[in-house]
Structure formats: C-alpha cells, structure tokens
Design an enzyme around this catalytic site. Sequence first.
Site, PDB file in Angstrom:
ATOM      1  CE  LYS A  58      67.190   6.106 -11.547  1.00 12.08           C
ATOM      2  NZ  LYS A  58      66.704   5.811 -12.911  1.00 12.08           N
ATOM      3  CB  ALA A 189      69.123  -8.684 -17.562  1.00 13.95           C
ATOM      4  CB  VAL A 191      68.613   0.656 -18.133  1.00 16.50           C
ATOM      5  CG1 VAL A 191      69.037   1.701 -17.135  1.00 16.50           C
ATOM      6  CG2 VAL A 191      69.523   0.663 -19.324  1.00 16.50           C
ATOM      7  CD  GLU A 211      68.912  -9.578 -21.966  1.00 17.18           C
ATOM      8  OE1 GLU A 211      68.356  -8.682 -21.325  1.00 17.18           O
ATOM      9  OE2 GLU A 211      68.918  -9.629 -23.216  1.00 17.18           O
ATOM     10  CB  VAL A 277      61.441  -6.441 -23.534  1.00 13.86           C
ATOM     11  CG1 VAL A 277      61.428  -7.709 -22.692  1.00 13.86           C
ATOM     12  CG2 VAL A 277      60.011  -5.997 -23.862  1.00 13.86           C
ATOM     13  CG  HIS A 451      94.054  11.864  -0.054  1.00 12.36           C
ATOM     14  ND1 HIS A 451      93.884  10.581  -0.537  1.00 12.36           N
ATOM     15  CD2 HIS A 451      94.418  11.741   1.252  1.00 12.36           C
ATOM     16  CE1 HIS A 451      94.154   9.717   0.423  1.00 12.36           C
ATOM     17  NE2 HIS A 451      94.478  10.396   1.532  1.00 12.36           N
TER      18      HIS A 451
HETATM   19  P1  FAD Z   1      58.408  11.634 -22.354  1.00  7.86           P
HETATM   20  O1  FAD Z   1      59.093  11.881 -21.074  1.00  7.86           O
HETATM   21  O2  FAD Z   1      57.868  10.279 -22.597  1.00  7.86           O
HETATM   22  O3  FAD Z   1      57.255  12.728 -22.475  1.00  7.86           O
HETATM   23  C1  FAD Z   1      56.395  12.776 -23.557  1.00  7.86           C
HETATM   24  C2  FAD Z   1      55.135  13.502 -23.142  1.00  7.86           C
HETATM   25  O4  FAD Z   1      54.348  13.733 -24.307  1.00  7.86           O
HETATM   26  C3  FAD Z   1      54.253  12.726 -22.182  1.00  7.86           C
HETATM   27  O5  FAD Z   1      53.902  13.535 -21.087  1.00  7.86           O
HETATM   28  C4  FAD Z   1      53.026  12.353 -23.013  1.00  7.86           C
HETATM   29  O6  FAD Z   1      51.841  12.287 -22.237  1.00  7.86           O
HETATM   30  C5  FAD Z   1      52.982  13.500 -24.006  1.00  7.86           C
HETATM   31  N1  FAD Z   1      52.315  13.158 -25.269  1.00  7.86           N
HETATM   32  C6  FAD Z   1      52.549  12.084 -26.047  1.00  7.86           C
HETATM   33  N2  FAD Z   1      51.788  12.119 -27.154  1.00  7.86           N
HETATM   34  C7  FAD Z   1      51.048  13.243 -27.072  1.00  7.86           C
HETATM   35  C8  FAD Z   1      50.061  13.817 -27.905  1.00  7.86           C
HETATM   36  N3  FAD Z   1      49.695  13.259 -29.061  1.00  7.86           N
HETATM   37  N4  FAD Z   1      49.470  14.967 -27.499  1.00  7.86           N
HETATM   38  C9  FAD Z   1      49.836  15.559 -26.323  1.00  7.86           C
HETATM   39  N5  FAD Z   1      50.757  15.052 -25.493  1.00  7.86           N
HETATM   40  C10 FAD Z   1      51.369  13.914 -25.873  1.00  7.86           C
HETATM   41  N6  FAD Z   1      66.412   8.479 -18.473  1.00  7.86           N
HETATM   42  C11 FAD Z   1      67.507   9.042 -17.909  1.00  7.86           C
HETATM   43  O7  FAD Z   1      68.183   9.852 -18.554  1.00  7.86           O
HETATM   44  N7  FAD Z   1      67.872   8.752 -16.616  1.00  7.86           N
HETATM   45  C12 FAD Z   1      67.164   7.889 -15.855  1.00  7.86           C
HETATM   46  O8  FAD Z   1      67.515   7.649 -14.699  1.00  7.86           O
HETATM   47  C13 FAD Z   1      66.011   7.273 -16.421  1.00  7.86           C
HETATM   48  N8  FAD Z   1      65.269   6.416 -15.700  1.00  7.86           N
HETATM   49  C14 FAD Z   1      64.127   5.885 -16.246  1.00  7.86           C
HETATM   50  C15 FAD Z   1      63.390   4.984 -15.491  1.00  7.86           C
HETATM   51  C16 FAD Z   1      62.243   4.398 -16.009  1.00  7.86           C
HETATM   52  C17 FAD Z   1      61.440   3.441 -15.173  1.00  7.86           C
HETATM   53  C18 FAD Z   1      61.825   4.752 -17.326  1.00  7.86           C
HETATM   54  C19 FAD Z   1      60.568   4.165 -17.900  1.00  7.86           C
HETATM   55  C20 FAD Z   1      62.556   5.638 -18.095  1.00  7.86           C
HETATM   56  C21 FAD Z   1      63.729   6.194 -17.568  1.00  7.86           C
HETATM   57  N9  FAD Z   1      64.521   7.075 -18.301  1.00  7.86           N
HETATM   58  C22 FAD Z   1      65.656   7.622 -17.755  1.00  7.86           C
HETATM   59  C23 FAD Z   1      64.169   7.446 -19.684  1.00  7.86           C
HETATM   60  C24 FAD Z   1      63.502   8.830 -19.687  1.00  7.86           C
HETATM   61  O9  FAD Z   1      62.363   8.797 -18.843  1.00  7.86           O
HETATM   62  C25 FAD Z   1      63.092   9.201 -21.109  1.00  7.86           C
HETATM   63  O10 FAD Z   1      64.233   9.144 -21.945  1.00  7.86           O
HETATM   64  C26 FAD Z   1      62.530  10.606 -21.162  1.00  7.86           C
HETATM   65  O11 FAD Z   1      61.416  10.763 -20.314  1.00  7.86           O
HETATM   66  C27 FAD Z   1      62.105  10.964 -22.593  1.00  7.86           C
HETATM   67  O12 FAD Z   1      61.695  12.284 -22.620  1.00  7.86           O
HETATM   68  P2  FAD Z   1      60.669  12.824 -23.755  1.00  7.86           P
HETATM   69  O13 FAD Z   1      60.399  14.231 -23.388  1.00  7.86           O
HETATM   70  O14 FAD Z   1      61.227  12.497 -25.080  1.00  7.86           O
HETATM   71  O15 FAD Z   1      59.365  11.946 -23.590  1.00  7.86           O
HETATM   72  P1  NAD Z   2      66.926  -1.866 -22.438  1.00  4.77           P
HETATM   73  O1  NAD Z   2      67.096  -1.810 -23.894  1.00  4.77           O
HETATM   74  O2  NAD Z   2      67.942  -1.231 -21.555  1.00  4.77           O
HETATM   75  O3  NAD Z   2      66.856  -3.382 -21.953  1.00  4.77           O
HETATM   76  C1  NAD Z   2      65.922  -4.293 -22.460  1.00  4.77           C
HETATM   77  C2  NAD Z   2      66.512  -5.675 -22.325  1.00  4.77           C
HETATM   78  O4  NAD Z   2      65.496  -6.602 -22.621  1.00  4.77           O
HETATM   79  C3  NAD Z   2      67.657  -5.917 -23.292  1.00  4.77           C
HETATM   80  O5  NAD Z   2      68.754  -6.443 -22.595  1.00  4.77           O
HETATM   81  C4  NAD Z   2      67.064  -6.894 -24.284  1.00  4.77           C
HETATM   82  O6  NAD Z   2      68.026  -7.789 -24.824  1.00  4.77           O
HETATM   83  C5  NAD Z   2      66.055  -7.616 -23.434  1.00  4.77           C
HETATM   84  N1  NAD Z   2      64.970  -8.239 -24.175  1.00  4.77           N
HETATM   85  C6  NAD Z   2      64.300  -7.772 -25.256  1.00  4.77           C
HETATM   86  N2  NAD Z   2      63.344  -8.632 -25.646  1.00  4.77           N
HETATM   87  C7  NAD Z   2      63.398  -9.683 -24.772  1.00  4.77           C
HETATM   88  C8  NAD Z   2      62.666 -10.882 -24.641  1.00  4.77           C
HETATM   89  N3  NAD Z   2      61.672 -11.175 -25.483  1.00  4.77           N
HETATM   90  N4  NAD Z   2      62.993 -11.726 -23.636  1.00  4.77           N
HETATM   91  C9  NAD Z   2      64.004 -11.415 -22.779  1.00  4.77           C
HETATM   92  N5  NAD Z   2      64.737 -10.298 -22.873  1.00  4.77           N
HETATM   93  C10 NAD Z   2      64.427  -9.435 -23.850  1.00  4.77           C
HETATM   94  O7  NAD Z   2      65.459  -1.300 -22.158  1.00  4.77           O
HETATM   95  P2  NAD Z   2      64.713  -1.037 -20.790  1.00  4.77           P
HETATM   96  O8  NAD Z   2      65.496  -1.548 -19.650  1.00  4.77           O
HETATM   97  O9  NAD Z   2      63.330  -1.501 -20.998  1.00  4.77           O
HETATM   98  O10 NAD Z   2      64.722   0.547 -20.754  1.00  4.77           O
HETATM   99  C11 NAD Z   2      64.078   1.290 -21.807  1.00  4.77           C
HETATM  100  C12 NAD Z   2      64.770   2.583 -22.065  1.00  4.77           C
HETATM  101  O11 NAD Z   2      64.627   3.464 -20.963  1.00  4.77           O
HETATM  102  C13 NAD Z   2      66.236   2.396 -22.329  1.00  4.77           C
HETATM  103  O12 NAD Z   2      66.522   2.869 -23.612  1.00  4.77           O
HETATM  104  C14 NAD Z   2      66.936   3.217 -21.316  1.00  4.77           C
HETATM  105  O13 NAD Z   2      67.917   4.038 -21.903  1.00  4.77           O
HETATM  106  C15 NAD Z   2      65.868   4.082 -20.677  1.00  4.77           C
HETATM  107  N6  NAD Z   2      66.125   4.047 -19.234  1.00  4.77           N
HETATM  108  C16 NAD Z   2      67.236   4.686 -18.775  1.00  4.77           C
HETATM  109  C17 NAD Z   2      67.564   4.617 -17.440  1.00  4.77           C
HETATM  110  C18 NAD Z   2      68.798   5.301 -16.958  1.00  4.77           C
HETATM  111  O14 NAD Z   2      69.320   6.147 -17.681  1.00  4.77           O
HETATM  112  N7  NAD Z   2      69.298   4.992 -15.772  1.00  4.77           N
HETATM  113  C19 NAD Z   2      66.761   3.896 -16.560  1.00  4.77           C
HETATM  114  C20 NAD Z   2      65.654   3.239 -17.064  1.00  4.77           C
HETATM  115  C21 NAD Z   2      65.346   3.329 -18.407  1.00  4.77           C
END
Ligand code: FAD
Ligand code: NAD
Length: 478
Positions: A58, A189, A191, A211, A277, A451
């Site tokens: 973000k 394609a 999120v 995609e 993916v 508004h």
């Molecule tokens: P995580 O955040 O993955 O945290 C798990 C933690 O556990 C990590 O710190 C890891 O090191 C630790 N851990 C794992 N295994 C062990 C172990 N065996 N021992 C000790 N520690 C361990 N979600 C949204 O809602 N809004 C968004 O805008 C959004 N944007 C995203 C953008 C990107 C690029 C990505 C990759 C994800 C995004 N997400 C977003 C998804 C969001 O980040 C995850 O859904 C969320 O972080 C999951 O939370 P969690 O606590 O389950 O796991």
């Molecule tokens: P996603 O599931 O949103 O998208 C993955 C895409 O890759 C899908 O459209 C799928 O059809 C495609 N795909 C899968 N295999 C493929 C292949 N072999 N070739 C081409 N396309 C393929 O997953 P993501 O974008 O990787 O995000 C992962 C997770 O992180 C999501 O579950 C999402 O909720 C979370 N996330 C959330 C936010 C947010 O809330 N704004 C932002 C980033 C990530």
Amino acid sequence: MSNPFDVIVIGSGPAGYVCAIRCAQLGLSTAVIEQNVNEQAQPLLGGTCLNVGCIPSKALLDSSHRYADAVGHLADHGIGVEGVSLDLAGMMARKDKIVSQLTGGVSGLLKANGVSVITGSAVLLAGRQVEVTDASGEKSTHNAENIVLAAGSEPAAIPPAPVDGDRVVDSTGALCFEAVPDRVGVIGAGVIGLELGSVWARLGANVVMLEAMDQFLPNMDEQIAAESAKIFAKQGLDIRLGARVTDVTVNGDTVSVAYTQGDSSETLEFDRLIVAVGRVPRTEKLFAADSGVTVDERGFVFVNDCCATEAPGVWAVGDIVRGPMLAHKGSEEGVMVAERIHGKAAQLNYDVIPSIIYTHPEVAAVGKTEQDLKAEGVDYKVGSFPFAAIGRAMASGETEGLVKILSDADSDQILGAHVVGPSAADLVQQIVIAIEMAASTEDLQLMIFGHPTMSEAVHEAALAVDGRAIHMVNRASR
Ligand code: FAD
Ligand code: NAD
C-alpha cells in the site's frame, strides 16, 4: 521444560499478534513465538502483512499513484507540473520506514501488554508441547493449556517459473526492484498481480499479465469484474486471459516467457517477471504427526467454525485455515479464539468479510455476488449507480465505476455490495455495517448522506434498487 504460559501463539502476523494482545487483555499469560529475525537476531514481528504484504504494497501503491498523478493527471486540474522526477530509492526508503514504524509498534504493544516474545522456529509436538529452535540451533521446549497456530502463508510456486529472486520474483521481490524495469511480466492477474502490476505500470513499466483462467476476477461480481477490466485496460495494463505459461528462461538480464492461449502460442521478453499465482499455507513443518492436528489436501489446518483444531486445546487462525487469506479475517479469528479460551462463546460472521483490491480506482466487495444469488436460486433486487453522475466524483475527476447493491426481493434485506470506483473500500465498509445491522435497502434510502460525497453513490444505488434513484433515469431493476 518451562510452562509459565496460559497461551502460546506460534506466529506474530496479524492473526497471531492480535490474538496474543487480546489474550493478555483478558488476563491470560501469553507468549508469541516468531522465527523471523533481523540482522541483529531481534524478532521481526507483524508477519507477511506488515513486512512484505499489505503495508509495503500500500505504501508503494500510494507513492506510485501520486507520481502518476503528477506526471499525467494534474494538468486536468489546471496545474502545470514541470520537471517531475522519480526518486525510486527515496520511495523505497519511505516504504521501509513505514514498515519498521509499524513492526516496532507491534513490538511495543506486545511489551506493554506483558506478552513474552520467544525467537525461533516452533514445532508443535504431542501433548501441547512446543519445541523451539533458535537461529543458533539451540532448542527449548514450552507448553501451555492452549496453543494457537498462526504460521501464515507463503507464495505458491509453479513448475515452469521457478523464482530466482532476481529476474523472476515473487511478491516480496516485486516490492523492492532497484530500478523501474522497462518490461514487466506478471503471471497471475489476481489481487497481487493487479496491485503490484499497477505500481510498476504507474512508474513507467510496460506491464503484461498472463492469467490462466478464461474469466477475469472470477470471484468478483461479473459486472464489476467486467467494468474493472475496462478501466485497467485504459490504464495500459495488458491482461491476457486463458494464457498458460509453458516455459520461462532467464537469458542474462532478460526473461523469455512462452505461453499458449487457445490454439496460438507466443513468447514474450521481459526485464522482470513477477509470479503471483496465489499463496499456500505454511503448515508443512509446523507440527509433528502425533500432535493431533490434521490438514486438508491443500495443507490448510482442519478447524471448526470457531477455529478449534482436532487436537484439544490447539487452535489455528489466519492464512493457515480455510477462508480468504486476508489480514482482517485472521485478526478477527485471533480475537475470537482469545475470547473462547477465556470462556466466552464468541463467533465470527464469515459471510460478511469485505475484500478490496487497492488499485486506482479500488475494487471492493462484501456479501453475495449476483451470480451467487442466481446459483442459489434467491429472488433478489439490484440497484446500481455510476460515479459519473456523482457531483463529488466529477469535482475530483474520479468518475469511473459504479456502486451496486443486491437485496432480497421479499424482505429487502441487503445481501451484498460491489463497488469499483473512488473510495470503494470505505464505501463497502458502510455496507458491512448495514449487513451486520440486518439493514434493508429502505433503511439506506431513508438515511441522510452528506453532499457532496462519494457516499451519495451508495444512497443512490440503494434508491435504484426500487427504481427511485434521483440523479439518473431509472430502468427496470433486471
Ligand atoms: P502471516 O502474516 O503470514 O504471519 C505468520 C507469521 O508466523 C510470520 O511472521 C512467520 O515468520 C511466522 N511463523 C511461521 N511459521 C513459524 C514457526 N514454525 N515458528 C515461528 N514462527 C513462525 N491482506 C489484506 O487483508 N489486505 C491487503 O491489502 C493485503 N495485501 C497483501 C499484499 C501482499 C503483497 C501480500 C503477499 C499479502 C497481502 N495480504 C493482504 C494478505 C495478508 O498479508 C495475509 O492474509 C496476512 O498476513 C495473514 O496473516 P497471518 O497472521 O495468518 O500470517
Ligand atoms: P489470487 O488468488 O488473488 O490470484 C492468483 C491468480 O493467479 C488467479 O487469478 C489464478 O487464476 C492465477 N493463476 C494461478 N496459476 C496460474 C498459472 N499457472 N498461470 C497463470 N495464472 C495463474 O492470489 P495472489 O494475487 O497471489 O494473492 C494471494 C493472496 O494474498 C490472496 O488470497 C489475496 O487474498 C491475498 N492478498 C490480498 C490483498 C488485498 O486484500 N488487497 C492484496 C494482495 C494479496
């Protein structure tokens, strides 16, 4: 073995640290175990969300949007801007500073609440024992009445496109390119593809997304997905559906990606390739076979509606369990589990989880889509309203998109809302509140909206459900 804790939480992401704070607030002695450490071997808290997910993405989305505005859109407002330059290192430093402020904030909150932080990689053994191995290989064992697994997820891999961290990266690598690549390929394609693809396109890259599915954003409302696709195409994102990647070859500084689309095949050259993916739960090494915890065929921990696993006293929350992989979903599960450990019958409404894609404009949704309702045979009403007819949207030059509201044909109760357009995330949150309060579209119709605001599109869409929108000509609902 030491046992000073009522609750041990494994993982300090938004699911784990929120659970730990709530446990501590409820008077439970609580520890969090985190394996992620910085160069000084200090724990790096906050998980994917704070370190390499929600927050850094973000930060870059916001910075890149401002840059694109300065380069391309301020002239529309009569503002001449000359000599705009990009300081990518500065943009990255800003992002890193925000991340460290927030991760430091989590550390402070845990400390202030009396939560102990144990550094190392944890494995759950039988009998709620947890073995922790720290960075130097030293092992310790802990146990508690309740264990909460919150280990999160990691990027999924696909065989034709192995990530090398240089030319071929996952989302983490795509958050820290040192220069703007001329040509960026994105596999997926979804999120992440759309958000990070947008960042690099705004900064000047030519972005092509491959995609695999034939349908764009298949889980979104079809009308909103179609509208979003048009908007993204106008922004220059080249999204190719039904594209199956067959081979990825790195040739020095470039990457060749071969793919098929229907009967045709093509090879594209990129400077960087982002593989986005999906993500997979991090459960492979989390527990021993005799721990009592089980997983499904995709590796998600089996839990009931209240996040209890099949092992007594062991809970699992966040990305490692079923449901959308969203930070807010995990955090609320963490709170629910803390309350349950404390003896309260807390529950979550999994039908009302908002989801947002933070492109510009944003795409946001809550509840049922129109295709869900058709598939379920629910008799429904629909109302939609375009931002093009909203005064505030025109004043801001943000007229693309629409608000769409679905309600039950008999009871008028709101069943879902879908928005592509300015402030979509905040507008959908209004509908989250409405659904949780069991509101009808009539309730929204009778409310007074300020508004000029973007929220007037919510009011007008609610009015449109009954053919009563004021600022457009009403047509038959469907
Ligand atoms: P995580 O955040 O993955 O945290 C798990 C933690 O556990 C990590 O710190 C890891 O090191 C630790 N851990 C794992 N295994 C062990 C172990 N065996 N021992 C000790 N520690 C361990 N979600 C949204 O809602 N809004 C968004 O805008 C959004 N944007 C995203 C953008 C990107 C690029 C990505 C990759 C994800 C995004 N997400 C977003 C998804 C969001 O980040 C995850 O859904 C969320 O972080 C999951 O939370 P969690 O606590 O389950 O796991
Ligand atoms: P996603 O599931 O949103 O998208 C993955 C895409 O890759 C899908 O459209 C799928 O059809 C495609 N795909 C899968 N295999 C493929 C292949 N072999 N070739 C081409 N396309 C393929 O997953 P993501 O974008 O990787 O995000 C992962 C997770 O992180 C999501 O579950 C999402 O909720 C979370 N996330 C959330 C936010 C947010 O809330 N704004 C932002 C980033 C990530």
